[in-house]
Design an enzyme around this catalytic site. Sequence first.
Site, PDB file in Angstrom:
ATOM      1  N   CYS A  27    -107.049  43.268  16.399  1.00 45.74           N
ATOM      2  CA  CYS A  27    -107.118  43.468  14.947  1.00 45.74           C
ATOM      3  C   CYS A  27    -108.059  44.602  14.567  1.00 45.74           C
ATOM      4  O   CYS A  27    -107.694  45.502  13.817  1.00 45.74           O
ATOM      5  CB  CYS A  27    -107.560  42.177  14.270  1.00 45.74           C
ATOM      6  SG  CYS A  27    -107.708  42.342  12.470  1.00 45.74           S
ATOM      7  N   TYR A  69     -92.332  43.871  12.381  1.00 46.30           N
ATOM      8  CA  TYR A  69     -93.249  44.403  11.375  1.00 46.30           C
ATOM      9  C   TYR A  69     -94.043  45.593  11.883  1.00 46.30           C
ATOM     10  O   TYR A  69     -94.332  46.529  11.131  1.00 46.30           O
ATOM     11  CB  TYR A  69     -94.166  43.298  10.832  1.00 46.30           C
ATOM     12  CG  TYR A  69     -95.222  42.792  11.782  1.00 46.30           C
ATOM     13  CD1 TYR A  69     -96.490  43.338  11.785  1.00 46.30           C
ATOM     14  CD2 TYR A  69     -94.951  41.753  12.661  1.00 46.30           C
ATOM     15  CE1 TYR A  69     -97.468  42.882  12.642  1.00 46.30           C
ATOM     16  CE2 TYR A  69     -95.920  41.285  13.525  1.00 46.30           C
ATOM     17  CZ  TYR A  69     -97.183  41.845  13.514  1.00 46.30           C
ATOM     18  OH  TYR A  69     -98.137  41.398  14.378  1.00 46.30           O
ATOM     19  N   GLU A  86     -95.946  38.510 -13.216  1.00 48.99           N
ATOM     20  CA  GLU A  86     -95.593  37.565 -14.280  1.00 48.99           C
ATOM     21  C   GLU A  86     -94.178  37.026 -14.086  1.00 48.99           C
ATOM     22  O   GLU A  86     -93.844  35.932 -14.570  1.00 48.99           O
ATOM     23  CB  GLU A  86     -95.731  38.214 -15.654  1.00 48.99           C
ATOM     24  CG  GLU A  86     -94.723  39.303 -15.956  1.00 48.99           C
ATOM     25  CD  GLU A  86     -94.927  39.901 -17.349  1.00 48.99           C
ATOM     26  OE1 GLU A  86     -94.750  39.160 -18.330  1.00 48.99           O
ATOM     27  OE2 GLU A  86     -95.284  41.092 -17.426  1.00 48.99           O
ATOM     28  N   CYS A 121    -104.744  45.512  12.909  1.00 47.43           N
ATOM     29  CA  CYS A 121    -104.780  45.356  11.448  1.00 47.43           C
ATOM     30  C   CYS A 121    -105.631  46.393  10.739  1.00 47.43           C
ATOM     31  O   CYS A 121    -105.185  47.016   9.769  1.00 47.43           O
ATOM     32  CB  CYS A 121    -105.317  43.968  11.081  1.00 47.43           C
ATOM     33  SG  CYS A 121    -104.735  42.618  12.103  1.00 47.43           S
ATOM     34  N   HIS A 125     -99.372  39.630 -18.906  1.00 49.30           N
ATOM     35  CA  HIS A 125     -98.451  40.714 -19.264  1.00 49.30           C
ATOM     36  C   HIS A 125     -99.226  41.975 -19.649  1.00 49.30           C
ATOM     37  O   HIS A 125    -100.270  41.880 -20.297  1.00 49.30           O
ATOM     38  CB  HIS A 125     -97.585  40.259 -20.449  1.00 49.30           C
ATOM     39  CG  HIS A 125     -96.595  41.282 -20.890  1.00 49.30           C
ATOM     40  ND1 HIS A 125     -95.440  41.542 -20.191  1.00 49.30           N
ATOM     41  CD2 HIS A 125     -96.603  42.106 -21.973  1.00 49.30           C
ATOM     42  CE1 HIS A 125     -94.770  42.479 -20.818  1.00 49.30           C
ATOM     43  NE2 HIS A 125     -95.449  42.858 -21.904  1.00 49.30           N
ATOM     44  N   GLU A 166     -93.830  49.102   9.943  1.00 53.13           N
ATOM     45  CA  GLU A 166     -95.070  49.620   9.352  1.00 53.13           C
ATOM     46  C   GLU A 166     -95.366  51.028   9.837  1.00 53.13           C
ATOM     47  O   GLU A 166     -95.684  51.920   9.035  1.00 53.13           O
ATOM     48  CB  GLU A 166     -96.230  48.684   9.686  1.00 53.13           C
ATOM     49  CG  GLU A 166     -96.185  47.379   8.916  1.00 53.13           C
ATOM     50  CD  GLU A 166     -97.209  46.365   9.384  1.00 53.13           C
ATOM     51  OE1 GLU A 166     -97.479  45.414   8.631  1.00 53.13           O
ATOM     52  OE2 GLU A 166     -97.740  46.512  10.510  1.00 53.13           O
ATOM     53  N   LYS A 197    -104.582  50.165  11.268  1.00 53.18           N
ATOM     54  CA  LYS A 197    -103.244  50.295  10.696  1.00 53.18           C
ATOM     55  C   LYS A 197    -103.308  50.314   9.173  1.00 53.18           C
ATOM     56  O   LYS A 197    -102.657  51.151   8.528  1.00 53.18           O
ATOM     57  CB  LYS A 197    -102.371  49.145  11.165  1.00 53.18           C
ATOM     58  CG  LYS A 197    -101.000  49.090  10.520  1.00 53.18           C
ATOM     59  CD  LYS A 197    -100.362  47.733  10.722  1.00 53.18           C
ATOM     60  CE  LYS A 197    -101.068  46.664   9.902  1.00 53.18           C
ATOM     61  NZ  LYS A 197    -100.491  45.316  10.118  1.00 53.18           N
TER      62      LYS A 197
END
Length: 451
Positions: free
Chosen positions: A43, A178, A439, A48, A434, A182, A51
């Site tokens: 990681c 992934y 939302e 992670c 909003h 990525e 990246k």
Amino acid sequence: MSFDVDLFVIGGGSGGVRAARIAAGEHGAKVALAEEYRMGGTCVIRGCVPKKLMVFASSFPRAFDEARAYGWTVTAGGHDWPAFRARLDAELDRLETVYRAGLAGAGVEVHDCRATVADPHTVELADGRRVTAKHILIATGGRPFVPDFDGSEHVLTSNDVFRLDSLPDRVLIVGGGYIACEFACILAGLGVAVTQFQRSTCILKEFDAEARDLVAEGMRAHGVDLHTGIVVTKIAPEGGAYRVTCGDGRTQVFDKVIYATGRVPNTAGLGLEAAGVELSRGAVVVDGWSQTRVPSIYAVGDVTDRIALTPVAIREGHAFADTVFGPGPRKPDHDLVASTVFTQPELASCGLTEEAARAAGPIEVYVSSFRPMRSAFAGAADRVLMKLVVCRDSRKVLGCHIVAPEAGEMIQMVAIAMKMGATKEDFDRTCAVHPTMAEELVTMRKPARTA
């Protein structure tokens, strides 16, 4: 029987470091840890963290385009990869120092070398020393997998991307998970001509089909030449580049070829099977307490091939330390773990896909797909997706899938509600903020479909 230490941890990644720190610093155990490469593991050093910093770097060209639409005069030069990489390396050095300081502060003895299991209570270091331990924790993580084929020795993996001296002009990325997706988005954003081959009929096959299809559409729109159903059969050097031959007869030349075709548990040569530990396709087999069939040996993180995510490894390591050295037993919770794919656009998910939920029972599916205000104003055609999968009987939200900028930030909050057992009516009772993209998660009233 007396031992040199109460716990010996093999592996200095997120799970191993958390287990060592908690066992020593909070529960007073005598702990040693061995790491053969750099503290921080996949990681921090080659996953992670670097990246995500590359994701940030690659997103600026689109931000510049948006800025112009909003009235800013922006002139961008080319990307300075060496300057970025130097700063990235410095940040990783800083983080490794933080990890080491945390271990030292907790009183953990660190061995900067490879360690293997000699028997259920003995660890052998690369220099020949042996350390006895009441408990041994395997936290060696995973490593990239590259299939064996003609020319496979010429490919790079995700580990190598962070060490490139310069960016290639043309790159082929093989894989559809992934990591492949990525890096395809990252390199395309940095100005590289990216082609991506995936052998199956879709990318991100473990994710919701509607969501992953929108991600594929977005990737293609932003410059990734994505092809599915393609198998590479041969790679051969050609004039400083590489000619790639595929099963359908096509050939193409690339400056670099990156394979991101999955990861495998890092258990080779650790001596685990000889010590009595059961492995399944290379993964350490553990029970709900992260204990192997050898009572003194435990394992956490990617090496167990349960859920290969850093936060999961951290929780497994913490739960192990609390269970073995703390006030009472505690199992890691692997239910409703949210995740995010840092593509552009991002894909975030928690719970069941629509396909899995359909197989489990009657459902309602609520979907909203639209052009978000920010990019629509700038004239971009990007679309986002907000999706809830709801059990028709219990009304619980079984799955949430978001494709949008900053989707990971949204799914973290949704995961809390889902963990608490929120129903569709709980979402409906929540007042919208909003104007936001999120939302839509609380304003969808009619199901798009039922099953």
